[in-house]
Design a protein around this motif. Structure first.
Motif, PDB file in Angstrom:
ATOM      1  N   ILE A   1      43.769  32.970  35.710  1.00 25.28           N
ATOM      2  CA  ILE A   1      43.083  31.718  35.420  1.00 25.28           C
ATOM      3  C   ILE A   1      41.854  31.992  34.578  1.00 25.28           C
ATOM      4  O   ILE A   1      41.661  31.419  33.509  1.00 25.28           O
ATOM      5  N   GLU A   2      41.033  32.933  35.064  1.00 21.86           N
ATOM      6  CA  GLU A   2      39.777  33.200  34.369  1.00 21.86           C
ATOM      7  C   GLU A   2      39.131  34.466  34.925  1.00 21.86           C
ATOM      8  O   GLU A   2      39.347  34.842  36.070  1.00 21.86           O
ATOM      9  N   LYS A   3      38.351  35.131  34.065  1.00 23.59           N
ATOM     10  CA  LYS A   3      37.419  36.162  34.516  1.00 23.59           C
ATOM     11  C   LYS A   3      36.038  35.511  34.492  1.00 23.59           C
ATOM     12  O   LYS A   3      35.514  35.201  33.426  1.00 23.59           O
ATOM     13  N   VAL A   4      35.469  35.300  35.661  1.00 24.88           N
ATOM     14  CA  VAL A   4      34.219  34.552  35.763  1.00 24.88           C
ATOM     15  C   VAL A   4      33.037  35.514  35.688  1.00 24.88           C
ATOM     16  O   VAL A   4      32.913  36.437  36.507  1.00 24.88           O
ATOM     17  N   ASP A   5      32.178  35.306  34.713  1.00 24.76           N
ATOM     18  CA  ASP A   5      30.918  36.037  34.597  1.00 24.76           C
ATOM     19  C   ASP A   5      29.930  35.392  35.572  1.00 24.76           C
ATOM     20  O   ASP A   5      29.398  34.317  35.317  1.00 24.76           O
ATOM     21  N   VAL A   6      29.699  36.049  36.715  1.00 21.48           N
ATOM     22  CA  VAL A   6      28.932  35.433  37.797  1.00 21.48           C
ATOM     23  C   VAL A   6      27.505  35.112  37.360  1.00 21.48           C
ATOM     24  O   VAL A   6      26.967  34.043  37.666  1.00 21.48           O
ATOM     25  N   LEU A   7      26.865  36.019  36.627  1.00 16.33           N
ATOM     26  CA  LEU A   7      25.480  35.802  36.232  1.00 16.33           C
ATOM     27  C   LEU A   7      25.330  34.620  35.285  1.00 16.33           C
ATOM     28  O   LEU A   7      24.259  34.013  35.208  1.00 16.33           O
ATOM     29  N   ALA A   8      26.393  34.282  34.589  1.00 11.35           N
ATOM     30  CA  ALA A   8      26.337  33.119  33.698  1.00 11.35           C
ATOM     31  C   ALA A   8      26.445  31.814  34.473  1.00 11.35           C
ATOM     32  O   ALA A   8      26.107  30.751  33.944  1.00 11.35           O
TER      33      ALA A   8
ATOM     34  N   LYS B   1      27.625  43.974  35.535  1.00 14.01           N
ATOM     35  CA  LYS B   1      27.637  42.518  35.629  1.00 14.01           C
ATOM     36  C   LYS B   1      28.726  42.120  36.620  1.00 14.01           C
ATOM     37  O   LYS B   1      29.874  42.555  36.487  1.00 14.01           O
ATOM     38  N   PRO B   2      28.389  41.315  37.605  1.00 14.99           N
ATOM     39  CA  PRO B   2      29.411  40.878  38.555  1.00 14.99           C
ATOM     40  C   PRO B   2      30.457  39.986  37.872  1.00 14.99           C
ATOM     41  O   PRO B   2      30.107  39.093  37.093  1.00 14.99           O
ATOM     42  N   TYR B   3      31.718  40.232  38.178  1.00 17.75           N
ATOM     43  CA  TYR B   3      32.820  39.418  37.656  1.00 17.75           C
ATOM     44  C   TYR B   3      33.766  39.059  38.788  1.00 17.75           C
ATOM     45  O   TYR B   3      33.960  39.840  39.731  1.00 17.75           O
ATOM     46  N   ILE B   4      34.361  37.881  38.669  1.00 18.40           N
ATOM     47  CA  ILE B   4      35.410  37.449  39.598  1.00 18.40           C
ATOM     48  C   ILE B   4      36.686  37.208  38.798  1.00 18.40           C
ATOM     49  O   ILE B   4      36.694  36.388  37.875  1.00 18.40           O
ATOM     50  N   TYR B   5      37.740  37.935  39.133  1.00 19.64           N
ATOM     51  CA  TYR B   5      39.065  37.673  38.558  1.00 19.64           C
ATOM     52  C   TYR B   5      39.732  36.611  39.425  1.00 19.64           C
ATOM     53  O   TYR B   5      39.797  36.750  40.644  1.00 19.64           O
ATOM     54  N   GLN B   6      40.235  35.563  38.805  1.00 17.96           N
ATOM     55  CA  GLN B   6      40.928  34.490  39.507  1.00 17.96           C
ATOM     56  C   GLN B   6      42.370  34.410  39.008  1.00 17.96           C
ATOM     57  O   GLN B   6      42.605  34.287  37.803  1.00 17.96           O
TER      58      GLN B   6
ATOM     59  N   ASP C   1      61.894  35.037  53.341  1.00 19.12           N
ATOM     60  CA  ASP C   1      61.118  34.949  52.103  1.00 19.12           C
ATOM     61  C   ASP C   1      60.685  33.499  51.948  1.00 19.12           C
ATOM     62  O   ASP C   1      61.521  32.609  51.737  1.00 19.12           O
ATOM     63  N   VAL C   2      59.397  33.251  52.055  1.00 13.94           N
ATOM     64  CA  VAL C   2      58.863  31.894  51.976  1.00 13.94           C
ATOM     65  C   VAL C   2      58.259  31.676  50.598  1.00 13.94           C
ATOM     66  O   VAL C   2      57.324  32.372  50.205  1.00 13.94           O
ATOM     67  N   GLU C   3      58.812  30.720  49.863  1.00 13.76           N
ATOM     68  CA  GLU C   3      58.297  30.435  48.526  1.00 13.76           C
ATOM     69  C   GLU C   3      57.073  29.528  48.616  1.00 13.76           C
ATOM     70  O   GLU C   3      57.063  28.546  49.368  1.00 13.76           O
ATOM     71  N   GLY C   4      56.045  29.874  47.843  1.00 16.62           N
ATOM     72  CA  GLY C   4      54.828  29.083  47.856  1.00 16.62           C
ATOM     73  C   GLY C   4      53.920  29.469  46.708  1.00 16.62           C
ATOM     74  O   GLY C   4      54.344  30.133  45.749  1.00 16.62           O
ATOM     75  N   VAL C   5      52.657  29.058  46.805  1.00 12.95           N
ATOM     76  CA  VAL C   5      51.667  29.310  45.757  1.00 12.95           C
ATOM     77  C   VAL C   5      50.573  30.205  46.313  1.00 12.95           C
ATOM     78  O   VAL C   5      50.088  29.986  47.434  1.00 12.95           O
ATOM     79  N   LEU C   6      50.198  31.211  45.543  1.00 16.62           N
ATOM     80  CA  LEU C   6      49.109  32.105  45.923  1.00 16.62           C
ATOM     81  C   LEU C   6      47.973  31.987  44.921  1.00 16.62           C
ATOM     82  O   LEU C   6      48.174  32.120  43.710  1.00 16.62           O
ATOM     83  N   TYR C   7      46.776  31.719  45.446  1.00 18.18           N
ATOM     84  CA  TYR C   7      45.545  31.819  44.663  1.00 18.18           C
ATOM     85  C   TYR C   7      44.786  33.034  45.190  1.00 18.18           C
ATOM     86  O   TYR C   7      44.597  33.184  46.399  1.00 18.18           O
ATOM     87  N   SER C   8      44.360  33.899  44.285  1.00 17.78           N
ATOM     88  CA  SER C   8      43.716  35.136  44.691  1.00 17.78           C
ATOM     89  C   SER C   8      42.499  35.408  43.830  1.00 17.78           C
ATOM     90  O   SER C   8      42.474  35.089  42.638  1.00 17.78           O
ATOM     91  N   GLU C   9      41.475  35.997  44.464  1.00 17.76           N
ATOM     92  CA  GLU C   9      40.284  36.404  43.748  1.00 17.76           C
ATOM     93  C   GLU C   9      39.985  37.866  44.043  1.00 17.76           C
ATOM     94  O   GLU C   9      40.163  38.328  45.184  1.00 17.76           O
ATOM     95  N   ALA C  10      39.548  38.590  43.024  1.00 16.31           N
ATOM     96  CA  ALA C  10      39.000  39.952  43.183  1.00 16.31           C
ATOM     97  C   ALA C  10      37.623  39.934  42.537  1.00 16.31           C
ATOM     98  O   ALA C  10      37.500  39.710  41.325  1.00 16.31           O
ATOM     99  N   SER C  11      36.594  40.120  43.371  1.00 24.83           N
ATOM    100  CA  SER C  11      35.218  40.068  42.885  1.00 24.83           C
ATOM    101  C   SER C  11      34.644  41.486  42.828  1.00 24.83           C
ATOM    102  O   SER C  11      34.717  42.236  43.810  1.00 24.83           O
ATOM    103  N   PHE C  12      34.106  41.831  41.683  1.00 25.97           N
ATOM    104  CA  PHE C  12      33.439  43.127  41.506  1.00 25.97           C
ATOM    105  C   PHE C  12      31.939  42.853  41.346  1.00 25.97           C
ATOM    106  O   PHE C  12      31.529  42.168  40.413  1.00 25.97           O
ATOM    107  N   ILE C  13      31.141  43.375  42.278  1.00 26.96           N
ATOM    108  CA  ILE C  13      29.712  43.114  42.280  1.00 26.96           C
ATOM    109  C   ILE C  13      28.938  44.258  41.644  1.00 26.96           C
ATOM    110  O   ILE C  13      27.950  44.066  40.939  1.00 26.96           O
ATOM    111  N   SER C  14      29.386  45.499  41.898  1.00 22.81           N
ATOM    112  CA  SER C  14      28.679  46.665  41.332  1.00 22.81           C
ATOM    113  C   SER C  14      29.643  47.832  41.214  1.00 22.81           C
ATOM    114  O   SER C  14      30.749  47.789  41.710  1.00 22.81           O
TER     115      SER C  14
END
Length: 421
Positions: free
Chosen positions: A355-362, A379-384, A408-421
């Motif tokens: 979806i986006e790489k979020v620049d947290v400081l911005a 710079k902290p970033y969140i991958y969405q 096997d259950v079909e569905g939607v996954l939203y995931s975030e990986a946040s890198f702070i330092s």
């Protein structure tokens, strides 16, 4: 100063633990009490947030978040943020508003509710026994974006925290749990029903679907709590309703089982809703240097085959995987419940599901930005990410017929990986 020279307090063992993670609690399921979802609006360096993540029928992801940030003696900053992502059109709608005249509790309500000039979020009981409590969200975020939502909790899916009582949900930082240097707390509604509508550019979007709610507090500067975070929110309407959520943070080297220098511990909490009922709650601490064997209770996030991302300077995974295992909470369905989900996110040059790489400081307010000292050059970033996936689940047949053989259950996954330092 002189009193400290003659202190009678025993010296702190430099190898003593200075991290007391909630994932070490003997009690996995602590059902939420009313006060658990109340706003504390604490002073000092405290960030408190209430986040509603919802998936609509067409797969659109809707996130509404209130953030209350206290920075020392400064007046708190309160933001309402909203993100709407349509995976078919790839359109993203984003608003972040510094609100005015924030108050909790509004007249006639308790502190689970809040309001400002730009929004109101009201907790109330429901006349529908199948969904006994709910939040109404009304927000006017700009001339071309208005939101009107009802988010309710199914009766068979209680809200939860790890551990019982008023201190359930808390992880503590520092050598003294009674006088901690800081803390982190999470409380969840792991499965919610949403109804209502969104008005964007004068066009009405029907908001009908399912999701989750988390109320979280970081009672310390965020750059001192964790070096990274992982989050998973899987929702499916199959088999009467399935949910798999997970929240994980990894401490800096400063906090661990053996004091400063022993950090890098991963603290993970999660849950599984199967057949429309809360089937399992999971929690696990992964201490650095210790073998990660198969356990009766597992709650794990994995970054697979990481590669350097020149956009962020971090090692981003090319796939993420989440695993859950724990005892069934359901009467008449004794045994173990386990699940896993895999999401291919591609490489920086060929991304998938991004979806986006979020620049947290911005995104954060200027006052907070100037008060939080991030490591120079980082710079902290969140991958969405979001995609349609299959949750592989196994457990007692009394929960869902055929579950013992695996489903096997079909569905939607939203995931975030946040890198702070």
């Amino acid at each position: 100063m002189f009193s400290s020279l003659f202190s009678t307090a025993p010296p702190v063992d430099p190898k003593a633990p200075n991290l007391f993670p909630v994932s070490e609690s003997a009690d996995l399921l602590g059902e939420l009490e009313a006060k658990d979802l109340e706003w504390t609006c604490a002073g000092g360096f405290v960030t408190e947030t209430q986040i509603f993540y919802q998936f609509l029928q067409d797969g659109t992801m809707l996130m509404c978040q209130v953030i209350h940030s206290s920075i020392g003696l400064w007046y708190p900053t309160i933001q309402f943020t909203c993100k709407i992502y349509n995976p078919t059109t790839k359109e993203t709608i984003w608003r972040s508003v510094n609100v005015t005249n924030f108050t909790t509790a509004p007249p006639g309500l308790d502190k689970r509710s809040s309001k400002a000039d730009q929004f109101s979020i009201t907790h109330k009981s429901s006349s529908d026994d199948s969904h006994p409590e709910m939040y109404t969200i009304r927000a006017n975020l700009s001339d071309n974006l208005q939101i009107s939502l009802d988010v309710s909790r199914p009766s068979a899916v209680p809200g939860f925290k790890i551990g019982k009582g008023p201190k359930g949900g808390y992880s503590y930082f520092g050598s003294d749990q009674q006088k901690p240097d800081g803390y982190v707390v999470h409380r969840f509604w792991p499965r919610t029903k949403v109804s209502g509508h969104i008005i964007h550019n004068g066009r009405a979007i029907v908001a009908d679907g399912h999701g989750m709610l988390v109320h979280a507090i970081q009672g310390m500067r965020p750059n001192l709590i964790a070096s990274r975070w992982n989050f998973a929110n899987f929702q499916s309407d199959a088999h009467g309703g399935v949910s798999a959520i997970q929240m994980e943070f990894t401490t800096l080297d400063t906090h661990g089982r053996h004091g400063p220098g022993s950090g890098g511990a991963a603290v993970n909490i999660g849950s599984l809703v199967l057949g429309g009922k809360l089937a399992a709650v999971t929690a696990e601490t992964r201490w650095p240097g210790e073998e990660q064997s198969v356990k009766a209770v597992m709650s794990r996030a994995y970054h697979l085959n990481p590669v350097h991302d020149p956009d962020t300077s971090y090692m981003q995974p090319t796939a993420v995987e989440f695993r859950w295992a724990g005892p069934s909470l359901l009467q008449g369905a004794t045994g173990s419940v386990e699940a896993s989900v895999h999401l291919d996110v591609g490489s920086p040059s060929s991304p998938k599901a991004l979806i986006e790489k979020v620049d947290v400081l911005a995104e954060i307010p200027y006052v907070i930005k100037t008060m939080v000292n991030y490591v120079a050059g980082t710079k902290p970033y969140i991958y969405q990410w979001q995609d349609n996936v299959k949750l592989v689940v196994r457990g007692p047949d009394a929960i869902i017929p055929g579950l013992s053989d695996g489903l096997d259950v079909e569905g939607v996954l939203y995931s975030e990986a946040s890198f702070i330092s």
